[in-house]
Design an enzyme around this catalytic site. Structure first.
Site, PDB file in Angstrom:
ATOM      1  N   ALA A 107      11.992  -1.589   9.938  1.00 13.20           N
ATOM      2  CA  ALA A 107      12.288  -0.972  11.230  1.00 13.20           C
ATOM      3  C   ALA A 107      13.518  -1.591  11.887  1.00 13.20           C
ATOM      4  CB  ALA A 107      11.084  -1.095  12.147  1.00 13.20           C
ATOM      5  N   HIS A 108      14.575  -1.758  11.111  1.00  8.83           N
ATOM      6  CA  HIS A 108      15.842  -2.265  11.627  1.00  8.83           C
ATOM      7  C   HIS A 108      16.893  -1.165  11.565  1.00  8.83           C
ATOM      8  CE1 HIS A 108      15.069  -6.744  11.822  1.00  8.83           C
ATOM      9  NE2 HIS A 108      13.989  -6.306  11.186  1.00  8.83           N
ATOM     10  N   HIS A 132      13.104  -9.444   4.284  1.00 10.12           N
ATOM     11  CA  HIS A 132      13.787  -8.142   4.219  1.00 10.12           C
ATOM     12  C   HIS A 132      14.803  -8.185   3.072  1.00 10.12           C
ATOM     13  CE1 HIS A 132      12.186  -6.098   7.801  1.00 10.12           C
ATOM     14  NE2 HIS A 132      12.041  -7.328   8.275  1.00 10.12           N
ATOM     15  N   ALA A 162       8.467  -5.772   3.209  1.00 11.16           N
ATOM     16  CA  ALA A 162       9.931  -5.676   3.194  1.00 11.16           C
ATOM     17  C   ALA A 162      10.534  -6.622   2.157  1.00 11.16           C
ATOM     18  CB  ALA A 162      10.522  -5.944   4.574  1.00 11.16           C
ATOM     19  N   ARG A 193       7.773  -8.317 -15.415  1.00 12.93           N
ATOM     20  CA  ARG A 193       9.048  -8.581 -16.087  1.00 12.93           C
ATOM     21  C   ARG A 193      10.192  -8.814 -15.096  1.00 12.93           C
ATOM     22  NH1 ARG A 193       6.982  -4.326 -19.331  1.00 12.93           N
ATOM     23  NH2 ARG A 193       6.285  -5.068 -21.373  1.00 12.93           N
ATOM     24  N   HIS A 239      -0.685  -4.268   7.077  1.00 13.62           N
ATOM     25  CA  HIS A 239       0.389  -4.908   6.317  1.00 13.62           C
ATOM     26  C   HIS A 239      -0.070  -5.438   4.962  1.00 13.62           C
ATOM     27  CE1 HIS A 239       2.336  -4.834  10.275  1.00 13.62           C
ATOM     28  NE2 HIS A 239       3.466  -4.947   9.616  1.00 13.62           N
ATOM     29  N   ASP A 247       3.842 -10.585  14.343  1.00 16.67           N
ATOM     30  CA  ASP A 247       4.934  -9.611  14.222  1.00 16.67           C
ATOM     31  C   ASP A 247       4.713  -8.464  15.214  1.00 16.67           C
ATOM     32  OD1 ASP A 247       7.319  -8.533  13.307  1.00 16.67           O
ATOM     33  OD2 ASP A 247       6.441  -7.590  11.548  1.00 16.67           O
TER      34      ASP A 247
END
Length: 373
Positions: free
Chosen positions: A127-128, A182, A207, A214, A238, A261
């Site tokens: 949400a940026h 993020h 995020a 692998r 979350h 958060d």
């Protein structure tokens, strides 16, 4: 005069005992053991190192009055030390917000400032605002750190970005906690960030490039490396409770921060809110941007504490470590995080079901919603 349950389970730095806490002024004077049947809990005040707002008020706009009210809302739910977290913004905005919020750090309302961005991966922006993202810059950080004069405490950085390693090294050298988050980093890129000085994982798993056998990405590295403390948003939005259990078992509570958060919708009804410059819809307590990204949470640290115990099977003592002791140690809060003589009287009183019954901050009872203070 302060009145605590006379036969509570008191979680101290040495263990849990039956007794009560004695305060004098803004300090803990002692813990007195008693022989009665224990009822309820007295635990250290919660420390939230990643919060954007709550109760209809926000840190993200850089407005000091709104920030004071957000801090007061969280204090009423047991958070006695709180970090103001910004979201990605322009260089001009970050400067203005730093100047605007700094007086709240100087008077003890907040414990510091966290820049969650703008040095994050566009592919994991959450949400940026994508227009605000940019590569890490030592010059910009030097300017902001100088402007803050000790106020800046944490910066989230995606270590794979150009300039990330140099910026992490600068911030670590300046005594500022760097968090990896993020991020679309590979395992190797995450390791480079940790080797450069990063010490925290911003909301582990969320995020972040997901784990693949692998292509492990950053998650197992951050979880396993003893130099790193992992943030966990302890809500079922979350993280599945099984994932929380795995993190707590693998990373151990002594290397974990529970964080809220929280955005400004925490504690309020569903509706439309703002997170930074983005409009957010809250439906059934879950906050999402218009494009569907999870936009912070609507929980408090009290919820996180309860969820760790009720959903993920942690002991109250482990929940105390993750909500108070470990964050206090990470950020050098010598006055908070542990119930022991000489520390600030930041205390939370809970009943046997872990429901809130009282909050004390600096020796003063805080008005609580549904509590007895």
């Amino acid at each position: 005069m302060s009145t605590f349950p006379p036969h509570a389970r008191v979680v101290t730095g040495e263990g849990t005992l039956t007794g009560t806490v004695v305060t004098e002024g803004d300090r803990i004077a002692g813990v007195e053991e008693t022989a009665g049947e224990p009822s309820g809990w007295i635990v250290p005040g919660f420390i939230d190192t990643h919060t954007h707002g709550g109760g209809g008020f926000s840190f993200t706009g850089g407005d000091p009055e709104s920030a004071r009210k957000a801090a007061a809302f969280h204090a009423s739910r047991g958070t006695t030390s709180i970090m103001a977290s910004l979201v990605s913004g322009s260089p001009e905005f970050l400067r203005e917000a730093t100047v605007g919020l700094k007086p709240l750090w100087e008077d003890g309302t907040i414990m510091g400032l966290h820049y969650e961005g703008p040095y994050i991966a566009a592919s994991r922006k959450g949400a940026h605002d994508p227009e605000a993202l940019r590569d890490p810059s030592v010059d910009e950080m030097r300017d902001l750190v100088g402007l803050g004069g000790g106020f800046v405490k944490m910066v989230t950085i995606a270590p794979e970005l150009d300039g990330a390693v140099e910026t992490i090294e600068y911030l670590d050298g300046a005594g500022i906690v760097v968090a990896i988050g993020h991020t679309d980093a590979t395992w190797e890129q995450a390791l480079a960030g940790v080797d450069a000085g990063a010490k925290v994982a911003t909301h582990l798993c969320n995020a972040m490039r997901p784990f693949n056998h692998r292509d492990p990405g950053p998650i197992p590295l951050l979880l396993d490396d003893e130099r790193v403390i992992c943030e966990v948003i302890a809500d079922p939005v979350h993280l599945h409770h099984g994932t929380m259990e795995f993190i707590f078992d693998a990373g151990l509570p002594t290397w974990t921060h529970l964080v809220s958060d929280a955005m400004d919708a925490a504690g309020l009804a569903d509706g439309t809110y703002m997170l930074g410059t983005l409009e957010v819809d809250v439906v059934d307590g879950t906050a999402r941007t218009k494009d569907g990204a999870i936009a912070g949470s609507t929980i408090t640290m009290l919820d996180a504490f309860q969820n760790a115990v009720r959903l993920s099977g942690q002991t109250v003592e482990s929940a105390v470590a993750m909500t108070a002791e470990v964050p206090a140690e990470t950020f050098g809060l010598a006055d908070a995080g542990i119930i022991e003589p000489g520390r600030r009287a930041d205390l939370v009183v809970l009943d046997d079901d872990l429901e809130l019954r009282g909050v004390m901050r600096g020796g003063e009872w805080v008005p609580t919603a549904g509590g007895e203070s």
